[in-house]
Design an enzyme around this catalytic site. Sequence first.
Site, PDB file in Angstrom:
ATOM      1  N   CYS A  74      27.280  43.979  45.990  1.00  0.00           N
ATOM      2  CA  CYS A  74      28.481  44.658  46.370  1.00  0.00           C
ATOM      3  C   CYS A  74      27.795  46.218  46.421  1.00  0.00           C
ATOM      4  CB  CYS A  74      29.468  44.531  45.240  1.00  0.00           C
ATOM      5  SG  CYS A  74      28.668  45.030  43.764  1.00  0.00           S
ATOM      6  N   ASP A  87      30.421  51.628  33.424  1.00  0.00           N
ATOM      7  CA  ASP A  87      31.635  52.016  33.881  1.00  0.00           C
ATOM      8  C   ASP A  87      32.158  53.412  33.846  1.00  0.00           C
ATOM      9  OD1 ASP A  87      31.335  49.401  35.184  1.00  0.00           O
ATOM     10  OD2 ASP A  87      32.722  48.481  33.382  1.00  0.00           O
ATOM     11  N   LYS A 112      41.062  45.229  31.771  1.00  0.00           N
ATOM     12  CA  LYS A 112      40.755  44.209  32.962  1.00  0.00           C
ATOM     13  C   LYS A 112      39.642  43.204  32.619  1.00  0.00           C
ATOM     14  CE  LYS A 112      37.809  45.756  36.393  1.00  0.00           C
ATOM     15  NZ  LYS A 112      36.981  45.040  36.723  1.00  0.00           N
ATOM     16  N   ASN A 113      38.418  44.119  32.263  1.00  0.00           N
ATOM     17  CA  ASN A 113      37.149  43.045  31.905  1.00  0.00           C
ATOM     18  C   ASN A 113      37.576  42.099  30.866  1.00  0.00           C
ATOM     19  OD1 ASN A 113      36.003  44.242  34.330  1.00  0.00           O
ATOM     20  ND2 ASN A 113      34.649  45.544  32.892  1.00  0.00           N
ATOM     21  N   ARG A 151      23.375  42.535  42.364  1.00  0.00           N
ATOM     22  CA  ARG A 151      24.365  41.629  41.486  1.00  0.00           C
ATOM     23  C   ARG A 151      23.760  40.267  41.740  1.00  0.00           C
ATOM     24  NH1 ARG A 151      29.983  44.766  40.451  1.00  0.00           N
ATOM     25  NH2 ARG A 151      29.620  43.887  38.460  1.00  0.00           N
ATOM     26  N   ARG A 172      42.216  47.993  42.069  1.00  0.00           N
ATOM     27  CA  ARG A 172      41.660  46.965  41.339  1.00  0.00           C
ATOM     28  C   ARG A 172      41.543  46.681  40.081  1.00  0.00           C
ATOM     29  NH1 ARG A 172      35.586  46.556  42.546  1.00  0.00           N
ATOM     30  NH2 ARG A 172      36.164  45.109  40.889  1.00  0.00           N
TER      31      ARG A 172
HETATM   32  C1  UD1 Z   1      30.401  43.259  33.953  1.00  0.00           C
HETATM   33  C2  UD1 Z   1      31.690  44.108  34.074  1.00  0.00           C
HETATM   34  C3  UD1 Z   1      31.414  45.412  34.976  1.00  0.00           C
HETATM   35  C4  UD1 Z   1      30.243  46.522  34.279  1.00  0.00           C
HETATM   36  C5  UD1 Z   1      29.125  45.601  33.950  1.00  0.00           C
HETATM   37  C6  UD1 Z   1      28.118  46.061  32.902  1.00  0.00           C
HETATM   38  C7  UD1 Z   1      33.545  42.416  34.211  1.00  0.00           C
HETATM   39  C8  UD1 Z   1      34.388  41.848  35.050  1.00  0.00           C
HETATM   40  N1  UD1 Z   1      32.718  43.440  34.917  1.00  0.00           N
HETATM   41  O1  UD1 Z   1      29.929  43.216  35.112  1.00  0.00           O
HETATM   42  O2  UD1 Z   1      32.839  46.455  35.167  1.00  0.00           O
HETATM   43  O3  UD1 Z   1      29.846  47.310  35.079  1.00  0.00           O
HETATM   44  O4  UD1 Z   1      29.481  44.400  33.167  1.00  0.00           O
HETATM   45  O5  UD1 Z   1      28.566  46.424  32.118  1.00  0.00           O
HETATM   46  O6  UD1 Z   1      33.315  42.441  32.974  1.00  0.00           O
HETATM   47  N2  UD1 Z   1      22.124  40.673  36.648  1.00  0.00           N
HETATM   48  C9  UD1 Z   1      21.189  40.126  37.210  1.00  0.00           C
HETATM   49  N3  UD1 Z   1      21.145  38.556  37.198  1.00  0.00           N
HETATM   50  C10 UD1 Z   1      22.284  38.103  36.638  1.00  0.00           C
HETATM   51  C11 UD1 Z   1      23.626  38.775  36.159  1.00  0.00           C
HETATM   52  C12 UD1 Z   1      23.182  40.195  36.228  1.00  0.00           C
HETATM   53  O7  UD1 Z   1      20.032  40.606  37.631  1.00  0.00           O
HETATM   54  O8  UD1 Z   1      22.470  36.920  36.829  1.00  0.00           O
HETATM   55  C13 UD1 Z   1      21.846  42.252  36.632  1.00  0.00           C
HETATM   56  C14 UD1 Z   1      23.084  42.748  37.471  1.00  0.00           C
HETATM   57  O9  UD1 Z   1      22.835  42.863  38.827  1.00  0.00           O
HETATM   58  C15 UD1 Z   1      23.130  44.379  36.907  1.00  0.00           C
HETATM   59  C16 UD1 Z   1      22.980  43.960  35.664  1.00  0.00           C
HETATM   60  O10 UD1 Z   1      22.352  42.811  35.281  1.00  0.00           O
HETATM   61  O11 UD1 Z   1      22.334  45.310  37.422  1.00  0.00           O
HETATM   62  C17 UD1 Z   1      24.310  43.985  34.618  1.00  0.00           C
HETATM   63  O12 UD1 Z   1      25.240  42.870  35.217  1.00  0.00           O
HETATM   64  P1  UD1 Z   1      26.277  42.227  34.179  1.00  0.00           P
HETATM   65  O13 UD1 Z   1      26.010  42.575  33.041  1.00  0.00           O
HETATM   66  O14 UD1 Z   1      26.159  40.747  34.566  1.00  0.00           O
HETATM   67  O15 UD1 Z   1      27.636  42.720  34.809  1.00  0.00           O
HETATM   68  P2  UD1 Z   1      29.028  41.922  35.370  1.00  0.00           P
HETATM   69  O16 UD1 Z   1      29.063  40.928  34.112  1.00  0.00           O
HETATM   70  O17 UD1 Z   1      28.840  41.499  36.841  1.00  0.00           O
END
Ligand code: UD1
Length: 415
Positions: free
Chosen positions: A112, A301, A17-18, A117, A393
């Site tokens: 969420c 995850d 998925k990711n 996030r 999902r």
């Molecule tokens: C992706 C994965 C999700 C997984 C996560 C962490 C996809 C579609 N989803 O989510 O399944 O759980 O990686 O491995 O690939 N953060 C900030 N600012 C930002 C971006 C992130 O503070 O601009 C923080 C988030 O709040 C969170 C952490 O960084 O606490 C990790 O987020 P991130 O690595 O960005 O996860 P996703 O890409 O949303």
Amino acid sequence: MFGGKSLFGSVKVSGSKNGSLPVMAATLLFNSPVFLSNVPYLLDVDTMAKIISSLGGRVEFKGNSQVLIDPSNVSSYEPPLEPVIAMRASFLVAGALLARFGKAKVALPGGCAIGSRPVDIHLKGFEMLGAKRSIEHGFVNLECEKLKGANIYLPYPSVGATENLIMASVFAEGMTVIDNAAKEPEIVGLSDFLNLCGAKIKGAGSRTIEIEGVRSLHSIDNYTIIPDRIEAGTLMLAGAITKGDIFLEKISCDFLESVIEKMTEAGIEVLPEKNGIRVRCKSRPKPVTIKTSPHPGFPTDMQAQFMALLSVGDGTSVITEMVFENRYLHAEELNRLGADIRIDGRTAVVVGVDHLSGAPVRALDLRAGAALVIAGLVAEGETRVFGLSHLNRGYENLEFKLKNLGASISKEVLS
Ligand code: UD1
């Protein structure tokens, strides 16, 4: 579902998925059709397909996990609000739209259930590439004359920000360097796809990624999405908790080292074989200590599913969730099944119990739902998992796969 049956047999792991979502978003960088295979048919994939269609692209699910995306007629840089707020990964289209049109208007994904996030790291990176940004009425507006390569240091190795910035910089003038980049296998998948189509990306999978801007991308006949390491891990734990013996097809241990390390510590046999992995378990899991962190650390995850396993462990385990601030939504639900889990901030203390007993429980997010299904496989009597939409999902035919391995499960009880 009724617990108590050991799982046996062979199961095929679906495409990731990711891994699919960023590659689908990246098709917005093309002017010709792109053919993808091993794409799981899931709600999140469907949401991404809807976004691409709403922008003017054509998405055809061909069956057999194949998808044809024709982005030639994409004419809008403003995805509609609904799918974007339904799925955080929708924000991944921002980088590709900015690269294609010099503009993007995308709703803020918002918080969420598992945490706030934000997207500040994505936005800062776009700015460093030369985009102007403003946030008005809940939408992020991005605009630039021409994106220019830059040195970008990420304050945290965000998966989504790394992917968005790779997509944004594919056509940027000169060289972009992303430092402290995420190293997840899905980043490597995205870069491999783009490189096969003419991009010049080096270092994906390491902390420093270099992208030399190119003028255009060309289609290839087919790109195969990588296997879903989180689905694989979930199935492995399902086999283990039931003291079963299962074989996972189409997956290697490479993507799963940190999870396998903890499974082995817990006394589960994980045997790499040709074309797959065999998982066997004969006794109650031993207690382990887990701390989630970005790849190659233990994946957030897989935290919920491992907690389900450890809830019937032979001793007390400690889990620390370091990636999301509120990712213990499953703990209270597992306790409804008789688990003994206490949460204190980012730490969960899991006192193993010798049995769980079936009950109605709610899946409050995707992996929480998977954890409840895993627990339901050993809970005495009937477990009803509510919140099926969360499971849909991210898991392709989970109930079918578990049923084929011998579980007593049906979709009617996963309502
Ligand atoms: C992706 C994965 C999700 C997984 C996560 C962490 C996809 C579609 N989803 O989510 O399944 O759980 O990686 O491995 O690939 N953060 C900030 N600012 C930002 C971006 C992130 O503070 O601009 C923080 C988030 O709040 C969170 C952490 O960084 O606490 C990790 O987020 P991130 O690595 O960005 O996860 P996703 O890409 O949303």
